[in-house]
Write a protein that holds these residues in place. Sequence first.
Motif, PDB file in Angstrom:
ATOM      1  N   ILE A  59       2.742   2.888   0.442  1.00  0.00           N
ATOM      2  CA  ILE A  59       1.541   3.332  -0.280  1.00  0.00           C
ATOM      3  C   ILE A  59       0.396   3.573   0.701  1.00  0.00           C
ATOM      4  O   ILE A  59      -0.275   4.595   0.629  1.00  0.00           O
ATOM      5  CB  ILE A  59       1.153   2.304  -1.368  1.00  0.00           C
ATOM      6  N   ILE A  80       9.732   1.501  -1.512  1.00  0.00           N
ATOM      7  CA  ILE A  80       9.174   0.223  -1.973  1.00  0.00           C
ATOM      8  C   ILE A  80      10.013  -0.374  -3.111  1.00  0.00           C
ATOM      9  O   ILE A  80      10.129  -1.589  -3.220  1.00  0.00           O
ATOM     10  CB  ILE A  80       7.689   0.382  -2.366  1.00  0.00           C
ATOM     11  N   HIS A  81      10.634   0.462  -3.942  1.00  0.00           N
ATOM     12  CA  HIS A  81      11.421  -0.137  -5.029  1.00  0.00           C
ATOM     13  C   HIS A  81      12.648  -0.870  -4.493  1.00  0.00           C
ATOM     14  O   HIS A  81      13.198  -1.741  -5.149  1.00  0.00           O
ATOM     15  CB  HIS A  81      11.792   0.908  -6.100  1.00  0.00           C
ATOM     16  N   ALA A  84      11.137  -4.225  -3.374  1.00  0.00           N
ATOM     17  CA  ALA A  84      10.687  -5.017  -4.526  1.00  0.00           C
ATOM     18  C   ALA A  84      11.809  -5.837  -5.154  1.00  0.00           C
ATOM     19  O   ALA A  84      11.547  -6.690  -5.994  1.00  0.00           O
ATOM     20  CB  ALA A  84      10.068  -4.092  -5.572  1.00  0.00           C
ATOM     21  N   THR A  96      -6.161  -6.088 -12.607  1.00  0.00           N
ATOM     22  CA  THR A  96      -5.428  -4.852 -12.344  1.00  0.00           C
ATOM     23  C   THR A  96      -3.920  -5.069 -12.253  1.00  0.00           C
ATOM     24  O   THR A  96      -3.166  -4.111 -12.248  1.00  0.00           O
ATOM     25  CB  THR A  96      -5.916  -4.210 -11.031  1.00  0.00           C
ATOM     26  N   ASN A 113      12.884  -2.672 -14.640  1.00  0.00           N
ATOM     27  CA  ASN A 113      12.961  -1.523 -13.724  1.00  0.00           C
ATOM     28  C   ASN A 113      14.264  -1.529 -12.940  1.00  0.00           C
ATOM     29  O   ASN A 113      14.751  -0.486 -12.524  1.00  0.00           O
ATOM     30  CB  ASN A 113      11.785  -1.542 -12.739  1.00  0.00           C
ATOM     31  N   PHE A 114      14.802  -2.744 -12.719  1.00  0.00           N
ATOM     32  CA  PHE A 114      16.050  -2.830 -11.952  1.00  0.00           C
ATOM     33  C   PHE A 114      17.280  -2.902 -12.859  1.00  0.00           C
ATOM     34  O   PHE A 114      18.374  -3.198 -12.393  1.00  0.00           O
ATOM     35  CB  PHE A 114      16.000  -4.058 -11.030  1.00  0.00           C
ATOM     36  N   ILE A 161      11.230 -11.418 -10.995  1.00  0.00           N
ATOM     37  CA  ILE A 161      12.075 -10.596 -10.110  1.00  0.00           C
ATOM     38  C   ILE A 161      13.037 -11.500  -9.328  1.00  0.00           C
ATOM     39  O   ILE A 161      13.986 -11.039  -8.729  1.00  0.00           O
ATOM     40  CB  ILE A 161      11.158  -9.772  -9.153  1.00  0.00           C
TER      41      ILE A 161
ATOM     42  N   LEU B 222      -3.630  -0.333  -9.594  1.00  0.00           N
ATOM     43  CA  LEU B 222      -2.556  -0.254 -10.594  1.00  0.00           C
ATOM     44  C   LEU B 222      -1.287   0.325  -9.964  1.00  0.00           C
ATOM     45  O   LEU B 222      -0.180  -0.159 -10.214  1.00  0.00           O
ATOM     46  CB  LEU B 222      -3.020   0.607 -11.774  1.00  0.00           C
ATOM     47  N   GLN B 223      -1.469   1.341  -9.122  1.00  0.00           N
ATOM     48  CA  GLN B 223      -0.309   1.942  -8.453  1.00  0.00           C
ATOM     49  C   GLN B 223       0.413   0.889  -7.618  1.00  0.00           C
ATOM     50  O   GLN B 223       1.643   0.787  -7.643  1.00  0.00           O
ATOM     51  CB  GLN B 223      -0.772   3.099  -7.557  1.00  0.00           C
ATOM     52  N   ILE B 224      -0.367   0.073  -6.893  1.00  0.00           N
ATOM     53  CA  ILE B 224       0.247  -0.976  -6.064  1.00  0.00           C
ATOM     54  C   ILE B 224       1.018  -1.953  -6.949  1.00  0.00           C
ATOM     55  O   ILE B 224       2.172  -2.290  -6.672  1.00  0.00           O
ATOM     56  CB  ILE B 224      -0.833  -1.724  -5.253  1.00  0.00           C
ATOM     57  N   ALA B 225       0.353  -2.387  -8.035  1.00  0.00           N
ATOM     58  CA  ALA B 225       0.994  -3.372  -8.917  1.00  0.00           C
ATOM     59  C   ALA B 225       2.290  -2.815  -9.504  1.00  0.00           C
ATOM     60  O   ALA B 225       3.301  -3.515  -9.597  1.00  0.00           O
ATOM     61  CB  ALA B 225       0.029  -3.778 -10.027  1.00  0.00           C
ATOM     62  N   LEU B 226       2.272  -1.534  -9.875  1.00  0.00           N
ATOM     63  CA  LEU B 226       3.462  -0.921 -10.485  1.00  0.00           C
ATOM     64  C   LEU B 226       4.596  -0.783  -9.483  1.00  0.00           C
ATOM     65  O   LEU B 226       5.728  -1.201  -9.726  1.00  0.00           O
ATOM     66  CB  LEU B 226       3.107   0.486 -10.975  1.00  0.00           C
ATOM     67  N   GLU B 227       4.264  -0.185  -8.347  1.00  0.00           N
ATOM     68  CA  GLU B 227       5.327   0.116  -7.393  1.00  0.00           C
ATOM     69  C   GLU B 227       5.890  -1.154  -6.768  1.00  0.00           C
ATOM     70  O   GLU B 227       7.060  -1.221  -6.444  1.00  0.00           O
ATOM     71  CB  GLU B 227       4.819   1.080  -6.325  1.00  0.00           C
ATOM     72  N   ALA B 228       5.032  -2.173  -6.618  1.00  0.00           N
ATOM     73  CA  ALA B 228       5.525  -3.432  -6.046  1.00  0.00           C
ATOM     74  C   ALA B 228       6.447  -4.161  -7.024  1.00  0.00           C
ATOM     75  O   ALA B 228       7.099  -5.127  -6.654  1.00  0.00           O
ATOM     76  CB  ALA B 228       4.351  -4.322  -5.668  1.00  0.00           C
ATOM     77  N   LYS B 229       6.491  -3.682  -8.277  1.00  0.00           N
ATOM     78  CA  LYS B 229       7.425  -4.278  -9.240  1.00  0.00           C
ATOM     79  C   LYS B 229       8.599  -3.339  -9.514  1.00  0.00           C
ATOM     80  O   LYS B 229       9.266  -3.451 -10.536  1.00  0.00           O
ATOM     81  CB  LYS B 229       6.702  -4.599 -10.543  1.00  0.00           C
ATOM     82  N   GLY B 230       8.806  -2.401  -8.610  1.00  0.00           N
ATOM     83  CA  GLY B 230      10.005  -1.577  -8.684  1.00  0.00           C
ATOM     84  C   GLY B 230       9.919  -0.407  -9.647  1.00  0.00           C
ATOM     85  O   GLY B 230      10.953   0.150 -10.025  1.00  0.00           O
ATOM     86  N   PHE B 231       8.718  -0.016 -10.052  1.00  0.00           N
ATOM     87  CA  PHE B 231       8.596   1.124 -10.954  1.00  0.00           C
ATOM     88  C   PHE B 231       9.139   2.368 -10.244  1.00  0.00           C
ATOM     89  O   PHE B 231       8.783   2.645  -9.107  1.00  0.00           O
ATOM     90  CB  PHE B 231       7.118   1.332 -11.340  1.00  0.00           C
ATOM     91  N   GLY B 232      10.014   3.095 -10.925  1.00  0.00           N
ATOM     92  CA  GLY B 232      10.593   4.291 -10.316  1.00  0.00           C
ATOM     93  C   GLY B 232      11.906   4.006  -9.618  1.00  0.00           C
ATOM     94  O   GLY B 232      12.468   4.900  -8.975  1.00  0.00           O
TER      95      GLY B 232
END
Lengths: 577, 269
Positions: A59, A80-81, A84, A96, A113-114, A161, B222-232
């Motif tokens: 990011i 990153i996914h 994660a 946030t 997500n996983f 997770i 929000l982007q950080i929080a989402l992507e750090a939880k594997g979104f996508g």
Amino acid sequence: MAEPVVRLRDLTFTYDPDVVALQDLYLDLHPGDILAVFGANGAGKSTLCYLLSGIIPNIYGGTRMGEVRVFGEDPWEHPIHHSARNRAIVLQDPETQLFMPTLEMELAFGPANFGVPREEIRERLGWALKTVGLGGLDRRNPKALSGGQKQRAALASALTILPGLLILDEPTSQLDPLGSTEVLEALKEVVAGRDLTTVITTHKVSEMEGLANQALVLHRGRVALQGTLEEVISQVDRLEEVGVQAPPLRQFFHLVLPGPESNSSDLEGAAGRVRELVDGGRLEVVAPVGTARRAPARPAAPLLQVEEVTYAYPGNPPVTALRDVSLKVAESEFLAILGQNGSGKTTLVKCMVGLLKPRQGRIVFRGEPIARMSVGQIATRIGMVLQNPDYQLFSVSSEAEIRFGLDNLGLDPREAGERTGEALRLLGLEEHRGVFPFRLSFGDRRKLAVAATVAMGPQVLILDEPTTAQDYRGRYLLADIARDLREREGRTIIMISHDMDLVARYAERVVLMLDGRIILDGPPEEVFDQVEVLARTYLKPPDPALLGRMLDDLGVPRGTLTPEQLASIFRPGTGVA
Amino acid sequence: MRTVFHYIERDTFVHRLHPMVKLLHILLTLGLIVVPYWPTLRDLAALLVWLGLNAVLGTVARLSLRQFGFLAKILLGTFLFILLTQGFMYRGETPLIILGHLAIGGGVDLVITREGLFFGIILCMRMLTAVSALPLFVSTTPVSSIMAVLTSLRLPPTFSFMFVSALSFTSMIFEMWSTILDAQRLRAFDIESMNVFRRLSRAYVPVLTPLVLMLFRKGNDLQIALEAKGFGAPGPRTQLEVLRFTWRDGLAAAGLVGVFVLCLWIKYA
């Protein structure tokens, strides 16, 4: 030994184009290690968290030199996914991180997500909520939780997770003492008996005692200290040099017996150690009882009076935030208002500045009810600086920011110009005169918000939580400015704070609130002596005050609120080696 | 505004309905107001029947009108504007109110006609019908169910998440707006006491500057929080909530279609 979970070798990271955030860093973390990372704002703590979690480079971009391995993998080689799946990060601001409408959905988000099966997600969800002490709240909207509950919810959502590496970036910096305690207790429960590698960044060194086994102190991206927690926090002088505050009892021991001695930071241990030193003749009590007390404040005319004010926020049912509150604030007084979130502190000061209008009672400034004053009239009498300066900056330059309020008052341009220059000078912001406010550092943005308020000439200056999200030196910045304004210009200061150390150092009167009522009002020495009453509000007097109480029988007077005050009671004895 | 777009937890027949049925209600509502229409009493009657249905559903769901006070304020202003403009502009034949004559060009009569006013009323009713359907869906359906139904319609998870984020950001914007207004009052700037023109010329820029900058910052977090939880992450996403369509839902859907057909019959028969 097995390969470490985290392995950094000669790591240097630079944000584009040329901001060096970390330099020459070496680190090994094994399963079960808990690393506390200390450092002033801008030291590189968050960058380290982002690197370990994969947020850098996925990011935030930049240039890396040296080696980074987390679970044997280089974050630069994976999206990153992928990262994660085995590591989770909890950020500073709980707001946030919680984006789903229920806790259940929030906690399920990561594993869903996983593609983790539904039944397993439910099992993890129940376990995580129970572990952080939020069992049974799975249908609750995260926005409706208290600050401490929100951060525990963020922690729980990281746990679902099932990470092998948990990274927490200043998880308590925006919480009140109760919220901080809740999060730290939850964290102890999470790490107990597990092989979970944990990295926690914080400004509050004393919070890490009994939790972390390793410590790293960063200073401008470089390692200032590294070792076991005990090795690091015993370096009181070095910590001070790099803007990290050692625990107060460590400071006390360092003041009375400077040297590389290992001294306890917990109260029982510290009291025992002092007795041992006194009995061995290495310390003597010199001050007679009562000398630690400050001289009583001189009586002064009431400037601001709160008369039997009751305020309820509209709702179904309405929420009563103030109940029949009366308070007199004198000219040139430095008053601190303490209490947990929801106790009515902010509502009280919002009534004082006319942002809220009480249904019962009134607020009077120099005999005139503020309900009869215009917005401009109030602003020139009572100024308030909000917790987050970013809500208070509206203009294109620092100079224009200060002029904004002065123009609203309709001052002539010459006078407005003079006042602007004076405020910039007073707050040391002259060199930033033309800078867009949002380009300033957080500390300077706070100073600018104060400058803009002070320029309007209020006799009363209210500071709402001036220490939130601040490092050790930043915490004292606004309080120092306020004290200067009081001493040089005779302004009255009202400060809302959760920071006991700050209140002990600056305030001459403390008001304690609980459930919309004032339950204690007096000099800090007296208020902090009411340990049981404070406990009802989940507040604790500063450690030196508690240690002083425990050493009553040695002749240590009550009211020693700071390490310096407590140390002044002792002197080295003849038994010093 | 916040309550309009928030789920209100209750245990009513409407709350228990399958979200697909509530989506059908929205689709039928849109269908009714987009089919060709004429400003006739029949058209008005059809809209009134559907509005009546919405009122019944709102009552059963125990939604109170007070919750929609903010929305009502906006609608009232809009309705007034529509009634006036349509009253004047619509080429009607029956003068209702004659306000005067403007000597511009060849001269213009300032006349509100009966046909113009009626056309305005029909427009307002159509708008009201559309707007009244939305809270019946959003206020009675948990977001988890909305996400589940969107997923079952095979919409990508990003779309469902955008919907949820929009709801969350709406309330965040209102909180930030309110704090910024407070901060401005502290600096003797009182936007609420200004008239519309002064607000437009002077007030909104200082409010929007911190608001937009902070929203960018929140969006980034929000982007950080989402992507750090594997979104996508690749592969199928687990849907936590399983929705079941019961015979009651079937009956409710049939009832909605029945009322819709009735409205069409009133319109066109």
